[in-house]
Design a protein around this motif. Structure first.
Motif, PDB file in Angstrom:
ATOM      1  N   SER A 104      16.635  -1.757   2.850  1.00 59.11           N
ATOM      2  CA  SER A 104      17.105  -2.231   4.145  1.00 59.11           C
ATOM      3  C   SER A 104      17.711  -3.627   4.079  1.00 59.11           C
ATOM      4  N   SER A 150      11.849 -10.217   0.832  1.00 59.84           N
ATOM      5  CA  SER A 150      10.906  -9.155   1.095  1.00 59.84           C
ATOM      6  C   SER A 150       9.574  -9.848   1.380  1.00 59.84           C
ATOM      7  N   VAL A 151       8.767  -9.218   2.197  1.00 63.66           N
ATOM      8  CA  VAL A 151       7.495  -9.831   2.564  1.00 63.66           C
ATOM      9  C   VAL A 151       6.355  -9.030   1.966  1.00 63.66           C
ATOM     10  N   GLY A 205      -1.855  -3.132   3.084  1.00 57.82           N
ATOM     11  CA  GLY A 205      -1.171  -2.558   4.233  1.00 57.82           C
ATOM     12  C   GLY A 205      -1.056  -3.468   5.435  1.00 57.82           C
ATOM     13  N   SER A 215       0.803  -1.224   0.000  1.00 49.90           N
ATOM     14  CA  SER A 215       0.000   0.000   0.000  1.00 49.90           C
ATOM     15  C   SER A 215       0.834   1.272   0.000  1.00 49.90           C
ATOM     16  N   ASN A 216       2.057   1.139   0.437  1.00 48.62           N
ATOM     17  CA  ASN A 216       2.850   2.356   0.576  1.00 48.62           C
ATOM     18  C   ASN A 216       4.175   2.162  -0.152  1.00 48.62           C
ATOM     19  N   ALA A 260       6.577   4.184  -0.761  1.00 53.53           N
ATOM     20  CA  ALA A 260       7.737   4.766  -0.073  1.00 53.53           C
ATOM     21  C   ALA A 260       8.319   3.734   0.891  1.00 53.53           C
ATOM     22  N   THR A 261       7.436   3.064   1.627  1.00 53.00           N
ATOM     23  CA  THR A 261       7.885   2.046   2.572  1.00 53.00           C
ATOM     24  C   THR A 261       8.555   0.892   1.836  1.00 53.00           C
ATOM     25  N   SER A 300      12.096   1.775   0.959  1.00 50.84           N
ATOM     26  CA  SER A 300      13.064   1.775   2.047  1.00 50.84           C
ATOM     27  C   SER A 300      13.215   0.366   2.620  1.00 50.84           C
ATOM     28  N   LYS A 301      12.139  -0.440   2.550  1.00 50.84           N
ATOM     29  CA  LYS A 301      12.272  -1.826   2.993  1.00 50.84           C
ATOM     30  C   LYS A 301      13.254  -2.579   2.107  1.00 50.84           C
TER      31      LYS A 301
END
Lengths: 379, 379
Positions: B40, B52-53, B58, B29-30, B32-33, B36-37
């Protein structure tokens, strides 16, 4: 002495040592270990300046008087702050580059027990707490101002020869003195103002300086005496030092008093308590909202913020989950990391602890403000 | 079905989802997240390659059938290994660079419940466990070979469009089948050899492939089926996968079986158990001796060593202390660090957890063999 001194040893062995002088015999039994321990200061990164600890005959020495208290109303949240903040204040007087740390070995349990007691011209001339005025009511009786005394020794030397080079004394002063009128009776309390804590604490400090100057080991070393504000029983945050006195080498009085401005706050705030710093609180709130929105099983997110001179120095966050799966913890830790980077302050140490009911599941932390975050999932 | 299936949800919400196809609607849903995920992965360092999950609308989706078991004799030590090792095996078939992870969303509780049951030509033709032969005695009855089934989904795609691209199935096979002759009666057991686990597990895997190929979502994707050896109830170490089958895209059978050589050992060993690797064991013993010699209040030092193909991959050490003071924990952590550097293997991940009775006190760890040690003292 009317009051019985309770020695809280919290499961630790209180080693009753024979004699306490003879520091020349101290040694770090294994020089190879010493070397690698010293090297580790640069690599552990736990703080910029940390003391090396003196081991004697290969053993860590626990404090001789650790945990002694004047009354039975100790507040456990305080204990860690009482000790760790005195170490921190000491770094300002006794440089970790020059001094090594040892828990207090000079004051005996007898001495500390007398000092913590009420003054009595017949039975306890050394009592630092006020005389028993025989009144029983709150506001009429003389309260116990001094609850705890903590000694820390700072030694200089090298190899097999160490000598006491400085000493720090923490005075744990009650902000509330809890008491009962009869044994095991109802609890009453006397509240003690900061002004009173200050004036009484300063008087005690001067008496202690005079006494220490009469002892051989502490005749001429620099001293630091910290006044610690013990919190109420129901406080969520621990107490803190608010003032410390410096006694120069060879001086017989406190040469200067220095104000300490430490504050701690738990977030989210309760009732209409205001945030110490609204930016920090907002960052925490956004962080909390972001991680709670994504995962179904998070039961609590609590922050504990530490300020020094109104500057945030540490944010400790505890997240309680009901996770059960490896993949959940892993991916949740990643989500926490990305939101920590996004929302949390960049000028403070950060500790984020992810816990389930029974265990610590993961740690996301920066030991220094400008470190990278470190993520560890416990196995 | 004679046996009632126990769904152990361990406090987690088992989200009952409506339908399970429609993966095209999945979204992160995001964005931007997401970004950055993804970034990471490179910075967390928890492992070299981690999935990645997929979050849908969301939210993290917990597995639909997570925690289901054939009998009530689950061994908790197994659960984490059962899940985490299947993720690890999956990285070999479904590259984390290409696939994202989601807990199993395809198999329904009804399906898994039937599969875990005994075969019965009238009531449960899907049962993977052998028919009830009506015998009650150990050695005579047909044991439950299959205790648990775990599904993991591996998806491909990007942005708002994700599709199931691979699936891993873990079969938790009993090494001991515990049973009672009457409800709440005395416990008996059937031991099951590795040879029998292998032959039965392989047969089940082929049946599962056939069934999955009839379903639209899994008609033509690659599959991985892992055979997991569940340990005895009193085992200190968790179970492990010993074999896995790979089913190519469009294939209707297991195309190859690959042996997994994972071993776990707890140190110090008990009785006359031999160390898997005497060098590793000696390093641990020296480390243990060094830290126990210096501090008075250490109650236990336990190591858990993980081997893959006879190569040590992880050493997890738990140290139980009776410390109470800030300075003790701090200086003990330093001592642990210096002795870890001195004695512990340099070719494995290391986790050293310092615990008091109630809490984790400190962590000293390397997430990768060639990392520096990281030290964190909990506040």
């Amino acid at each position: 002495m009317k009051k019985i001194f309770k020695i809280i040893v919290a499961g630790a062995l209180l080693l009753v040592l024979t004699g306490c002088g003879n520091l020349k015999d101290s040694d770090l039994s294994n020089n190879a270990t010493t070397t690698s321990k010293k090297k580790s200061y640069q690599t552990t990164g736990t703080t910029d300046s940390q003391y090396s600890v003196l081991l004697r005959n290969g053993q860590y020495k626990t404090g001789k008087t650790a945990g002694m208290a004047a009354t039975t109303n100790g507040n456990d949240v305080d204990t860690k702050n009482f000790e760790s903040e005195l170490v921190e204040l000491s770094t300002k007087q006794f440089s970790p580059n020059k001094y090594v740390f040892q828990e207090g070995q000079i004051l005996t349990t007898g001495t500390v027990s007398n000092w913590l007691g009420r003054y009595d011209k017949k039975t306890n001339k050394e009592g630092l707490n006020p005389v028993d005025n025989k009144k029983k009511d709150a506001g009429k009786r003389n309260p116990y101002y001094l609850e705890q005394i903590l000694e820390q020794d700072y030694l200089t030397g090298s190899n097999n020869s160490y000598a006491l080079g400085g000493m720090s004394i923490g005075l744990g002063l009650n902000s509330v003195d809890y008491f009962t009128k009869v044994k095991d009776g109802a609890q009453y309390k006397d509240e003690i103002s900061r002004a009173k804590q200050t004036s009484e604490g300063k008087k005690m400090a001067e008496k202690i300086v005079t006494r220490l100057r009469k002892e051989k080991a502490t005749k001429s070393i620099p001293l630091l005496i910290g006044l610690f504000d013990k919190t109420k029983q129901d406080s969520l945050v621990g107490g803190t030092y608010f003032l410390y006195g410096v006694v120069n080498k060879d001086s017989n009085k406190v040469d200067k008093w220095v104000t300490v401005n430490n504050k701690t706050q738990v977030l989210p705030t309760i009732g209409d308590e205001k945030a110490i710093n609204s930016n920090d609180a907002e960052g925490f709130t956004n962080f909390k909202a972001a991680i709670q929105g994504y995962f179904p099983n998070i039961s609590g997110v609590i922050g504990r913020l530490t300020y020094q001179d109104n500057q945030l120095t540490a944010m400790d966050i505890s997240i309680t989950t009901q996770f059960y799966g490896y993949s959940q913890i892993n991916s949740f830790a990643k989500l926490v990391l990305s939101n920590a980077k996004k929302f949390l302050p960049t000028n403070a140490k950060i500790e984020i602890k992810i816990e389930s009911v029974s265990d610590t599941q993961a740690l996301i932390s920066k030991n220094k403000p400008d470190d990278e975050y470190y993520v560890h999932i416990f196995n």
